[in-house]
Design a protein around this motif. Sequence first.
Motif, mmCIF file in Angstrom:
data_model
loop_
_atom_site.group_PDB
_atom_site.id
_atom_site.type_symbol
_atom_site.label_atom_id
_atom_site.label_comp_id
_atom_site.label_asym_id
_atom_site.label_seq_id
_atom_site.Cartn_x
_atom_site.Cartn_y
_atom_site.Cartn_z
ATOM 1 N N ASN A 127 0.826 -1.202 0.000
ATOM 2 C CA ASN A 127 0.000 0.000 0.000
ATOM 3 C C ASN A 127 0.863 1.257 0.000
ATOM 4 N N TRP A 128 1.916 1.247 0.841
ATOM 5 C CA TRP A 128 2.816 2.396 0.904
ATOM 6 C C TRP A 128 3.527 2.617 -0.431
ATOM 7 N N LEU A 129 3.936 1.520 -1.075
ATOM 8 C CA LEU A 129 4.584 1.646 -2.381
ATOM 9 C C LEU A 129 3.615 2.231 -3.413
ATOM 10 N N GLY A 130 2.359 1.800 -3.347
ATOM 11 C CA GLY A 130 1.355 2.355 -4.247
ATOM 12 C C GLY A 130 1.142 3.837 -3.999
ATOM 13 N N PHE A 131 1.112 4.219 -2.728
ATOM 14 C CA PHE A 131 0.945 5.634 -2.395
ATOM 15 C C PHE A 131 2.141 6.443 -2.883
ATOM 16 N N ALA A 132 3.350 5.892 -2.719
ATOM 17 C CA ALA A 132 4.551 6.577 -3.205
ATOM 18 C C ALA A 132 4.511 6.745 -4.720
ATOM 19 N N LEU A 133 4.018 5.726 -5.411
ATOM 20 C CA LEU A 133 3.899 5.805 -6.870
ATOM 21 C C LEU A 133 2.905 6.884 -7.272
ATOM 22 N N CYS A 134 1.801 6.953 -6.546
ATOM 23 C CA CYS A 134 0.794 7.975 -6.834
ATOM 24 C C CYS A 134 1.351 9.374 -6.569
ATOM 25 N N LEU A 135 2.063 9.528 -5.459
ATOM 26 C CA LEU A 135 2.646 10.830 -5.135
ATOM 27 C C LEU A 135 3.699 11.239 -6.161
ATOM 28 N N SER A 136 4.419 10.256 -6.700
ATOM 29 C CA SER A 136 5.406 10.587 -7.727
ATOM 30 C C SER A 136 4.706 11.139 -8.965
ATOM 31 N N GLY A 137 3.538 10.586 -9.297
ATOM 32 C CA GLY A 137 2.772 11.115 -10.420
ATOM 33 C C GLY A 137 2.281 12.526 -10.154
#
Length: 364
Positions: A299-309
């Motif tokens: 979940n944290w990795l997904g959130f980091a990916l979203c924040l990078s976008g």
Amino acid sequence: MGRWALDVAFVWKAALTLGLVLLYYCFSIGITFYNKWLTKSFHFPLFMTMLHLAVIFLFSALSRALVQCSSHRARVVLSWTDYLRRVAPTALATALDVGLSNWSFLYITVSLYTMTKSSAVLFILIFSLIFKLEELRAALVLVVLLIAGGLFMFTYKSTQFNVEGFALVLGASFIGGIRWTLTQILLQKADLGLQNPIDTMFHLQPLMFLGLFPLFAIFEGLHLSTSEKIFRFQDTGLLLWVLGSLLLGGILAFGLGFSEFLLVSRTSSLTLSIAGIFKEVCTLLLAAHLLGDQISLLNWLGFALCLSGISLHVALKALHSRGDGGPKPLKSLGSSADLELLLRSSQQEEEDGEEEYFVTQGQQ
């Protein structure tokens, strides 16, 4: 002496910016946790939203009156024809966005809400492309893929995932894309005179209230009328507590718009966008610590990916602005749930040095 004065001015500006960011964080994070807290005991989110709209309307009307008295300049008032034909679609989309967002708190955690609502920028980009407000570029496609992939990773095998709540907040994000695209078009119509966001708030709230009323009547009307917490109340103290809690939410909603106004008017919309990225992280950390929301490594990795976008989107806006020698009028609105802002006053107001505009409450 000159160097010392410059250093003092820099420190003062940095301290002022930090203070305004913290004020924005208090209202933005506060209203998110407030909504979750209230919906645990008060299961009428649409009624709650309607009362918040009423409070925002009263405060915006009061603000307009104060500004008019101090500046001795009449505020814009639309005709009924323009009001119903041009403002109504934006108001309806806004009402559905806010109403569905608050409704989702009945079913999902703050962390899932925060992550899913952050995808609003994805839909804003899509509708900006559809309405020719943004040009299709490879970088924008990458932004969309990063945000969509991050959202998928965050919700994949989440232990606290709820289909109904997720559908509500995702629907709110989708409608939010329509909402802010329509609002951008509305504010760019110079003949309406709604470039000042305080005037926009004043005109939107009544139609938003009416737009939510049918949903309220269908899904909550009967239950609310028979509930002991409102219409069939027996304890006056409990009734006053409920009304006071609802009033607090309206104040927080207006305070959010006011804090955003202060931050943008004293710094820039880019500062607000960057602050919003860190605000999302703070919200998730607080949700995990205070509410016990379970967030896995995936979940944290997904959130980091979203924040990078989202960060890439903010960086692109900054580069595009510098390349054109200044900010473009209302391009690519928002970069997160609470960054769906209308931050442009008219050119004439800027020349007059007038800083009397407010920002619409982004999402509750």
